[in-house]
Design a protein around this motif. Sequence first.
Motif, PDB file in Angstrom:
ATOM      1  N   ASP A  40       0.897  -1.022   0.026  1.00  0.00           N
ATOM      2  CA  ASP A  40       0.117  -0.060   0.105  1.00  0.00           C
ATOM      3  C   ASP A  40       0.751   1.017  -0.119  1.00  0.00           C
ATOM      4  N   HIS A  63     -11.638   7.726  -7.462  1.00  0.00           N
ATOM      5  CA  HIS A  63     -10.724   6.128  -6.916  1.00  0.00           C
ATOM      6  C   HIS A  63      -9.734   6.881  -5.761  1.00  0.00           C
ATOM      7  N   ARG A  70      -2.421   1.606  -5.424  1.00  0.00           N
ATOM      8  CA  ARG A  70      -1.781   0.402  -5.885  1.00  0.00           C
ATOM      9  C   ARG A  70      -0.613   0.299  -7.274  1.00  0.00           C
ATOM     10  N   GLU A  91     -13.624   2.839 -15.337  1.00  0.00           N
ATOM     11  CA  GLU A  91     -13.392   2.120 -14.607  1.00  0.00           C
ATOM     12  C   GLU A  91     -13.678   0.636 -14.683  1.00  0.00           C
ATOM     13  N   ALA A  95     -11.473  -1.925 -12.867  1.00  0.00           N
ATOM     14  CA  ALA A  95     -11.233  -3.205 -12.836  1.00  0.00           C
ATOM     15  C   ALA A  95     -10.049  -4.220 -13.051  1.00  0.00           C
ATOM     16  N   ALA A  98      -7.234  -4.251 -11.816  1.00  0.00           N
ATOM     17  CA  ALA A  98      -7.533  -5.097  -9.724  1.00  0.00           C
ATOM     18  C   ALA A  98      -7.573  -6.113  -9.892  1.00  0.00           C
ATOM     19  N   GLN A  99      -8.005  -6.908 -10.799  1.00  0.00           N
ATOM     20  CA  GLN A  99      -8.552  -8.097 -10.867  1.00  0.00           C
ATOM     21  C   GLN A  99      -7.019  -9.020 -10.716  1.00  0.00           C
ATOM     22  N   VAL A 103      -6.333  -6.625  -5.861  1.00  0.00           N
ATOM     23  CA  VAL A 103      -5.886  -4.953  -6.115  1.00  0.00           C
ATOM     24  C   VAL A 103      -7.489  -4.908  -5.770  1.00  0.00           C
ATOM     25  N   LYS A 104      -7.782  -3.579  -4.528  1.00  0.00           N
ATOM     26  CA  LYS A 104      -9.224  -3.380  -5.266  1.00  0.00           C
ATOM     27  C   LYS A 104      -9.141  -2.221  -6.048  1.00  0.00           C
ATOM     28  N   THR A 105     -10.419  -2.140  -7.193  1.00  0.00           N
ATOM     29  CA  THR A 105     -10.081  -0.963  -8.147  1.00  0.00           C
ATOM     30  C   THR A 105     -10.132   0.695  -7.681  1.00  0.00           C
ATOM     31  N   THR A 106     -10.894   1.238  -6.216  1.00  0.00           N
ATOM     32  CA  THR A 106     -10.393   2.027  -6.674  1.00  0.00           C
ATOM     33  C   THR A 106      -8.709   2.031  -5.542  1.00  0.00           C
ATOM     34  N   ASP A 107      -8.010   1.157  -5.888  1.00  0.00           N
ATOM     35  CA  ASP A 107      -6.707   0.985  -5.421  1.00  0.00           C
ATOM     36  C   ASP A 107      -5.536   1.758  -7.186  1.00  0.00           C
TER      37      ASP A 107
END
Length: 404
Positions: A40, A63, A70, A91, A95, A98-99, A103-107
């Motif tokens: 992070d 975000h 990240r 978005e 996404a 992130a997948q 990690v999270k999409t908002t990261d």
Amino acid sequence: MKPVEGGVTAPKGFRAAGIHCGIRKNKTKKDLALIVSDCDANVAAVYTQNVVKGAPNRVTKEHMKAGNCRAILCNSGIANTCETDGVEKAEQMAAAAAQLLGVKTTDVAVASTGVIGQPLPVDVIAAGLPQLVGELSPQGGHDAAVAIMTTDTYPKEAAAEFTVGGKTARIGAIAKGSGMINPNMATMLSFITSDCAISSAMLDRALREVVGVTYNCLVIDGDTSTNDMVILLANGQAQNAEITGAGPDYEAFEAALLSVCRSIVKMLAADGEGATKYLECHIRGCRDTASGRVLAKSVMSSSLVKTAFFGADANWGRILCALGYSGVDFDPQKVNVSFHSAAGDILVCQNGGSVEFSEELAKRILSEKEITLTIEMHEGEAEAVAYGCDLTYDYVKINGDYRT
């Protein structure tokens, strides 16, 4: 503090990659970049103040509200601006990355650069992401720098090492931008990383301070882009005590950040679309720094001033004219103007009027590749600098058929 190699992956805990995924027709041009922190990271960012904003800017700003990040995913070739489904596609980019990264999409921050008003092939980006993630490497900063280029003729990279709290830390950066550059906060895409431990609040403070005297003092052509973005990540891998307030550690961090960003800005200015000369405008003796920046940027924004430098013409009257319409109040009869380069120095205006000078020497000075314009205002003690380039025939050629 000293310069080091490695660019955006010079700090510990960062990997990057750049590939051709198919947005650009030319398969030899990379068009998709990814920068990842292994843990992070705190984040700070600044965005374009153009009312027309690219969808990636809007998505990334949302975000990054939590102050963490990240990864940064950026495509070149298409700006994803002025499209009805632009936000949805931005978005989807975040996404998909992130997948694969877990990690999270908002990261995930997303950025795009290129032609405005054309649909972004997000399916092509998604198809290229597995390869991009697979090529992530601590040595991948250069490929990422290449992948974000549009009309740039070379990648922009810089990094510095410094000491903070008894620990060795680093800051690294990449950027792109050759045209549509006239800032109102920042004015291109620049991604900056650091392994220094520093709070989001102090990171934001440092970035805004540095942007004000670097990216925000860069002028190529007078156009502010819709997609301008500067993002700064700090992941704490240097293991210094976290910087949470002002003091020597914060000053060391800001000084290193300033050094790296100034190096990047000089590269951006020198590589302006069609440019043949790198220019610096130094304002001295102004009432305050803020007015000095306005004056310097007014001169660097003048098409007539920029074309005079292209033609090596010591037409100093254009410079006084640009000062005069800047909006800053001053006494024109106190102004001195001089030019400096490897070929020498020459005073061309004193007390707001003409002085005798050698046109031959002036021509030699202004024919160099790097030129400094110094303006003495005799109004106070403050100073300011703006960065830019000349305006040439090639600028028109490049932009006359940029889309087609």
